[in-house]
Design an enzyme around this catalytic site. Structure first.
Site, PDB file in Angstrom:
ATOM      1  N   LYS A  28     -17.741  -9.165  64.849  1.00  0.00           N
ATOM      2  CA  LYS A  28     -17.836  -9.337  66.301  1.00  0.00           C
ATOM      3  C   LYS A  28     -17.904 -10.818  66.662  1.00  0.00           C
ATOM      4  O   LYS A  28     -17.183 -11.295  67.555  1.00  0.00           O
ATOM      5  CB  LYS A  28     -19.065  -8.598  66.835  1.00  0.00           C
ATOM      6  CG  LYS A  28     -19.212  -8.648  68.344  1.00  0.00           C
ATOM      7  CD  LYS A  28     -20.464  -7.896  68.787  1.00  0.00           C
ATOM      8  CE  LYS A  28     -20.313  -6.419  68.524  1.00  0.00           C
ATOM      9  NZ  LYS A  28     -21.513  -5.646  68.912  1.00  0.00           N
ATOM     10  N   ARG A  98     -26.734  -8.740  70.469  1.00  0.00           N
ATOM     11  CA  ARG A  98     -25.996  -7.677  69.762  1.00  0.00           C
ATOM     12  C   ARG A  98     -25.859  -8.010  68.283  1.00  0.00           C
ATOM     13  O   ARG A  98     -25.778  -9.176  67.903  1.00  0.00           O
ATOM     14  CB  ARG A  98     -24.578  -7.507  70.344  1.00  0.00           C
ATOM     15  CG  ARG A  98     -24.504  -7.192  71.821  1.00  0.00           C
ATOM     16  CD  ARG A  98     -23.049  -7.245  72.277  1.00  0.00           C
ATOM     17  NE  ARG A  98     -22.908  -7.156  73.720  1.00  0.00           N
ATOM     18  CZ  ARG A  98     -22.589  -6.040  74.371  1.00  0.00           C
ATOM     19  NH1 ARG A  98     -22.410  -4.918  73.704  1.00  0.00           N
ATOM     20  NH2 ARG A  98     -22.469  -6.032  75.682  1.00  0.00           N
ATOM     21  N   GLY A 107     -22.204   1.551  66.480  1.00  0.00           N
ATOM     22  CA  GLY A 107     -23.361   2.346  66.843  1.00  0.00           C
ATOM     23  C   GLY A 107     -24.459   2.402  65.801  1.00  0.00           C
ATOM     24  O   GLY A 107     -25.507   3.013  66.029  1.00  0.00           O
ATOM     25  N   MET A 109     -26.206  -0.196  64.413  1.00  0.00           N
ATOM     26  CA  MET A 109     -27.290  -1.171  64.596  1.00  0.00           C
ATOM     27  C   MET A 109     -27.591  -1.314  66.083  1.00  0.00           C
ATOM     28  O   MET A 109     -27.026  -0.607  66.912  1.00  0.00           O
ATOM     29  CB  MET A 109     -26.918  -2.494  63.928  1.00  0.00           C
ATOM     30  CG  MET A 109     -26.907  -2.393  62.416  1.00  0.00           C
ATOM     31  SD  MET A 109     -26.445  -3.930  61.603  1.00  0.00           S
ATOM     32  CE  MET A 109     -24.707  -4.034  62.007  1.00  0.00           C
ATOM     33  N   ARG A 354     -11.878  -5.758  68.067  1.00  0.00           N
ATOM     34  CA  ARG A 354     -11.942  -5.525  66.625  1.00  0.00           C
ATOM     35  C   ARG A 354     -10.792  -4.612  66.247  1.00  0.00           C
ATOM     36  O   ARG A 354     -10.208  -3.937  67.116  1.00  0.00           O
ATOM     37  CB  ARG A 354     -13.271  -4.873  66.252  1.00  0.00           C
ATOM     38  CG  ARG A 354     -13.534  -3.547  66.931  1.00  0.00           C
ATOM     39  CD  ARG A 354     -14.934  -3.041  66.654  1.00  0.00           C
ATOM     40  NE  ARG A 354     -15.244  -1.869  67.483  1.00  0.00           N
ATOM     41  CZ  ARG A 354     -16.451  -1.379  67.641  1.00  0.00           C
ATOM     42  NH1 ARG A 354     -17.483  -1.956  67.055  1.00  0.00           N
ATOM     43  NH2 ARG A 354     -16.675  -0.312  68.386  1.00  0.00           N
ATOM     44  N   HIS A 471     -17.807  22.706  37.057  1.00  0.00           N
ATOM     45  CA  HIS A 471     -16.637  23.578  36.929  1.00  0.00           C
ATOM     46  C   HIS A 471     -16.048  23.893  38.299  1.00  0.00           C
ATOM     47  O   HIS A 471     -14.829  23.805  38.513  1.00  0.00           O
ATOM     48  CB  HIS A 471     -17.036  24.885  36.219  1.00  0.00           C
ATOM     49  CG  HIS A 471     -15.929  25.882  36.130  1.00  0.00           C
ATOM     50  ND1 HIS A 471     -15.730  26.851  37.081  1.00  0.00           N
ATOM     51  CD2 HIS A 471     -14.940  26.031  35.222  1.00  0.00           C
ATOM     52  CE1 HIS A 471     -14.676  27.572  36.753  1.00  0.00           C
ATOM     53  NE2 HIS A 471     -14.180  27.098  35.623  1.00  0.00           N
ATOM     54  N   SER A 780      -4.623  10.111  25.384  1.00  0.00           N
ATOM     55  CA  SER A 780      -4.940  10.475  26.759  1.00  0.00           C
ATOM     56  C   SER A 780      -6.459  10.476  26.882  1.00  0.00           C
ATOM     57  O   SER A 780      -7.145  11.214  26.159  1.00  0.00           O
ATOM     58  CB  SER A 780      -4.380  11.857  27.093  1.00  0.00           C
ATOM     59  OG  SER A 780      -4.659  12.177  28.438  1.00  0.00           O
ATOM     60  N   CYS A 847      -6.397  11.411  31.935  1.00  0.00           N
ATOM     61  CA  CYS A 847      -6.204  12.748  32.494  1.00  0.00           C
ATOM     62  C   CYS A 847      -7.504  13.378  32.970  1.00  0.00           C
ATOM     63  O   CYS A 847      -7.545  14.563  33.263  1.00  0.00           O
ATOM     64  CB  CYS A 847      -5.530  13.668  31.473  1.00  0.00           C
ATOM     65  SG  CYS A 847      -6.572  14.057  30.054  1.00  0.00           S
ATOM     66  N   TYR A 867       0.046   5.787  32.681  1.00  0.00           N
ATOM     67  CA  TYR A 867      -0.054   6.749  33.771  1.00  0.00           C
ATOM     68  C   TYR A 867      -1.496   7.191  33.960  1.00  0.00           C
ATOM     69  O   TYR A 867      -2.353   7.002  33.088  1.00  0.00           O
ATOM     70  CB  TYR A 867       0.821   7.984  33.493  1.00  0.00           C
ATOM     71  CG  TYR A 867       0.321   8.841  32.345  1.00  0.00           C
ATOM     72  CD1 TYR A 867      -0.607   9.862  32.549  1.00  0.00           C
ATOM     73  CD2 TYR A 867       0.784   8.631  31.039  1.00  0.00           C
ATOM     74  CE1 TYR A 867      -1.076  10.626  31.502  1.00  0.00           C
ATOM     75  CE2 TYR A 867       0.321   9.399  29.987  1.00  0.00           C
ATOM     76  CZ  TYR A 867      -0.611  10.400  30.227  1.00  0.00           C
ATOM     77  OH  TYR A 867      -1.080  11.158  29.188  1.00  0.00           O
TER      78      TYR A 867
END
Length: 922
Positions: A28, A98, A107, A109, A354, A471, A780, A847, A867
């Site tokens: 700000k 502010r 909102g 603070m 902003r 799971h 992997s 993986c 990958y």
């Protein structure tokens, strides 16, 4: 902090700071200074830097010695510019105080307006302005805000007094109150302060100012700000700045107003000026919803304000100026801007700008449109959308306009929204979904592999136990299902077909709504919105694909999963879990027959029934992934997981396969383990029962051979052996796999470019990767189990205490969600390095569930991974995260080639990390 400057002034076209100073001045403050430099109508003021906030918390909430003088000088400068004086009844200056952190925290603070008002100022201003109503409206607002923010009183006591007065005066809106009413209300508010604090409301303006500044710094550590920072990963160390600014008043009558505008529509991203305002009001009226705001123009009208007059109609001159400023700010900042403005007696002022908060859909559209407009590059466009935002687009989500009643919260285990009727077992879920065509929510104490058919049938899954990588969570993410796990307020009674949730009893068939993105659980049916991939999204992802180097695969276990993976842009399958094929209702009993066999011959007969089923699945997967690699993990879980646990299931199975119930129970009991995660599973099954792996490999190779021979499909099967700890395990299994492969290829007379590799998921495997690489063509990394074994943590049981570990700063993030780069990452680094010493061409991938986590993806290219693989629905997120990683790497290389203090710090840190890794890897 000797010699350091803490206070920075702005006003009348001059400013000490600029937009690039957001670290020091907060977002700000930096933008107020920048707009002042641009010559825009910004009320003058000064910013107290974030360094003061840092000092404040490191020195028992005290200030640097020089701050008082600096604030006095800045205030004197402001008073000269305004030709007014704080606390002077004859020429009173009123200011706002502010907050303003580096990252926008709307909102979270505190703010105080009209500071400097007191009894003497109010009396003098009333006479000079001849507007007693405005003066006492402003005064009562200051008292309420100051009492709430600085004195710590409950703001509701002031709201109650206001509502009581409106009832007594026979009005419904604040704006209908008269000057005498506001004067009475001011006296009542002062009386409330006196009653609750045993002291008068402060009349000294300096006391007000320093009290307000201290409270704003203090609000950095209020509960809502702490929660917001956690959710948005904003470091506590950043702190907030404080902005003290001359007040302008939107409550000065019919020619005054306050409002908020966006340079583009924050909901849709369309290029249209959008906003709301309130005539004769102050800024918090818009935010607090005290009155229904009006549209600034025709484009901003909606169902609730469609008949209200617009700012364009009521104040055309101010609106026209605002339109010009809209274009100037968006072109200057090169992003959609959120603008707070006040009009005081026809004159427009800007209080803030902003980068505007926006929906995920709007973020994509704005990024793509701005790239087409030439405002930003494609690379910048990609950086405008976070993976977390993008994820919202890939799941059903709750309609933000719908009402909801939240009764409890759990862990947001798999995103999306789901609504349906409660069921308590997987068979009921399947039957209600398939036969009765009902939408169901499967509720379980925790899920197990046996629940897979019910999980697949359900719209969403809710569990009382388990963590983010339990799971339920892992399977739900793989399926793209919404899941809320580990809800401590949930007790499930399977016998009574009911549950207690948040103190309320719910029966089977009651409706429930889940939000897997927030963990919220709601009563009833809340409307949801289905996802769709727009042309903008597809174009946006194509830009990401052009930039990233890391390939993105999917974890997919069925042809259906593989088809979805291709839809989301997967470049292969990085993990096909063959055991998931076994849990289908038409196969599970055959698998159980194999487990219960008394001798190898009986086991072989059962395996011969299983083989064509698996072969059919592999053919379907290979067809979907033609031309792309498919990594197939051989059987991993312990055998007891496939056997029934409930008495009715035991009786049914015993009757079906013709064995005594007691024998089945004894077998199930004999297979149980104290710690199955470290028990008879993975390659250990392949050592004990080679015929299981041989039949699986035969199914893979025959499926591939027939597709090559009959359909001419290019195939690249990768056979992966799980849970290897010792090279000899891998060698024994690889030898018999190779023997079976050669036999199948000779029989079909075709050539297949297959490879054999292993999962690195145990610390010993990582530390002896040079030996294991003698027999593996790829590694992997199964980071779920590698994290468990490195930490000695159970991912299913650790959820109950991981929160406290994060709160106490032991873990920054859940190590089962974001890879621990320092510890587990060092094991991965060691394995990669050692593996390449033995086999320079070895391929690396990830993986585990971490493969879909953006922070983990940023780590992978640096370790030479080819990958990552994740659940299909997360593939687009991974594609974007991989592009972000590539852009960050490019930026880092540029920085390292520059001569600067930042480069020296990075280089030194890199040398320290390299030395540490060399020690770890020998």
């Amino acid at each position: 902090m000797p010699g350091r400057k803490f206070v920075f002034s702005f006003g009348r076209g001059k400013a000490d700071g600029r937009a690039g100073d957001r670290v020091l001045l907060g977002g700000k403050g930096a933008n107020l200074h920048e707009m002042t430099r641009l010559g825009l109508p910004v009320p003058p003021g000064f910013t107290i830097s974030t360094d003061v906030c840092d000092y404040f918390y490191r020195h028992l909430k005290t200030y640097p010695v020089s701050l008082k003088k600096e604030v006095s000088r800045a205030l004197a400068k402001l008073e000269r510019v305004m030709d007014l004086q704080l606390g002077n009844p004859e020429r009173p200056l009123l200011v706002s105080v502010r907050s303003g952190a580096r990252a926008s925290m709307p909102g979270m603070m505190d703010t105080i307006l009209n500071l400097g008002m007191n009894d003497a100022v109010a009396e003098s201003l009333s006479l000079r302005l001849n507007d007693e109503r405005f003066v006492y409206d402003s005064y009562r607002r200051l008292i309420a805000m100051y009492a709430d923010v600085v004195l710590g009183l409950d703001k509701n006591i002031f709201e109650e007094a206001l509502e009581k007065l409106k009832r007594e005066r026979g009005v419904t809106r604040d704006s209908q109150l008269t000057a005498p009413a506001y004067k009475t209300l001011t006296a009542q508010f002062k009386s409330l302060v006196r009653r609750h604090t045993q002291r008068e409301f402060p009349q000294d303006s300096q006391e007000q100012l320093w009290g307000a500044m201290g409270a704003v710094f203090g609000s950095w550590m209020n509960p809502r700000a702490i929660t917001y920072r956690k959710l948005n990963r904003i470091p506590e160390s950043w702190g907030t700045a404080v902005n003290v600014q001359a007040m302008v008043f939107g409550n000065r009558g019919g020619a005054s107003a306050t409002g908020v505008a966006f340079t583009r529509d924050p909901s849709t991203g369309k290029k249209r000026f959008f906003g709301e305002f309130l005539p004769n009001a102050q800024g918090e009226d818009v935010v607090a919803g005290i009155r229904t705001p009006q549209p600034i123009n025709q484009q901003s009208k909606n169902g609730s304000n469609g008949h209200s007059p617009t700012l364009e109609n009521l104040m055309p001159k101010a609106y026209a100026e605002l339109v010009k400023i809209r274009s100037l700010l968006e072109n200057h900042y090169r992003d959609m801007q959120d603008i707070e403005f006040t009009i005081q007696e026809g004159t427009l002022y800007l209080l803030q700008c902003r980068n505007g908060k926006r929906t995920a859909a709007a973020a994509i559209k704005i990024a793509v449109d701005m790239a087409h407009e030439g405002l930003i590059t494609k690379e910048e466009s990609l950086q405008r959308v976070t993976p977390a935002q993008f994820e919202q687009l890939l799941h059903p989500r709750l309609d933000t306009q719908a009402k909801k009643n939240v009764v409890a919260r759990g862990l947001p285990a798999s995103p999306g929204a789901a609504c349906g009727q409660i069921v308590f077992d997987p068979t009921t879920a399947f039957e209600w979904s398939q036969n009765l065509k009902r939408r169901v929510i499967l509720v379980r104490p925790e899920t197990s592999p046996e629940d897979i058919h019910g999980m697949h049938a359900a719209e969403g899954i809710l569990t009382a136990r388990g963590g983010m990588t339990s799971h339920a969570a892992v399977v739900a993410r793989g399926m793209g299902k919404c899941c809320v796990a580990g809800c401590n307020d949930l007790t499930v009674s399977l016998n009574h077909r009911e549950m207690v949730l948040g103190g309320r009893v719910f029966k089977e068939g009651d409706y429930l709504t889940l939000d897997g993105g927030t963990g919220e659980i709601m009563t009833g049916a809340v409307a949801t919105i289905e996802p769709s991939l727009t042309k903008d999204i597809e174009e946006f992802l194509s830009w990401a694909d052009q930039i990233r180097a890391l390939r993105i695969r999917a974890n997919a276990d069925t042809p259906h999963d593989a088809r979805i993976a291709r839809t989301f842009g997967a470049e292969g399958i990085g993990l096909c879990r063959t055991e998931h094929m076994f849990f289908d209702s038409d196969r599970i009993d055959t698998v159980r027959e194999m487990i219960l066999a008394d001798d190898p011959e009986g086991r072989q007969r059962a395996l011969e029934k299983i083989m064509p089923m698996q072969k059919k699945d592999f053919m379907g997967i290979f067809r979907e992934m033609k031309g792309l690699p498919v990594t197939i993990r051989l059987l991993d879980p312990p055998l007891h997981e496939f056997l029934p646990q409930k008495e009715e299931e035991i009786r049914r199975l015993a009757a079906k396969i013709g064995i005594p119930e007691e024998k089945l129970r004894r077998k199930a009991e004999s297979l149980k383990e104290f710690n199955p995660m470290l028990g008879h599973r993975g390659c250990r099954l392949g050592i004990s029962f080679p015929d299981i792996y041989i039949v699986q490999v035969r199914a893979v190779m025959e499926a591939a051979c027939e597709l090559i021979r009959d359909e001419g499909i290019d195939l690249f099967p990768e056979i992966m052996i799980p849970l290897v700890a010792h090279e000899k395990e891998l060698k024994i299994i690889k030898d018999y796999i190779e023997q079976e492969n050669k036999a199948v290829l000779a029989r079909y007379k075709v050539h297949i470019p297959y490879t054999i590799g292993t999962m690195i998921e145990l610390p010993r495997a990582a530390l002896t990767a040079d030996q294991i690489a003698r027999h593996a063509e790829f590694f992997s990394f199964g980071t779920n189990d590698l994290t468990q074994t490195a930490y000695g943590l159970s991912r299913d049981d650790s959820a109950v205490f991981l929160d406290s570990y994060q709160e106490r700063g032991i873990f920054d993030k859940d190590p089962f969600v974001t890879l621990d780069q320092e510890g587990v990452g060092s094991l991965i680094n060691t394995a990669c390095r050692l593996g390449r010493l033995t086999r320079p061409t070895i391929k690396h991938g990830n993986c585990g569930e971490h493969g879909g986590d953006p922070d983990t993806i940023a780590f992978c290219p640096n370790k030479g991974h080819h990958y990552v693989s994740c659940s299909p629905i997360r593939d687009p997120i991974a594609r974007l995260a991989a592009a972000h990683a590539a852009l960050a790497s490019k930026k880092l290389k540029i920085l390292l080639n520059q001569k600067s203090p930042a480069r020296r710090r990075l280089k030194n840190n890199g040398q320290m990390t390299a030395r540490r890794n060399n020690i770890l890897t020998g």
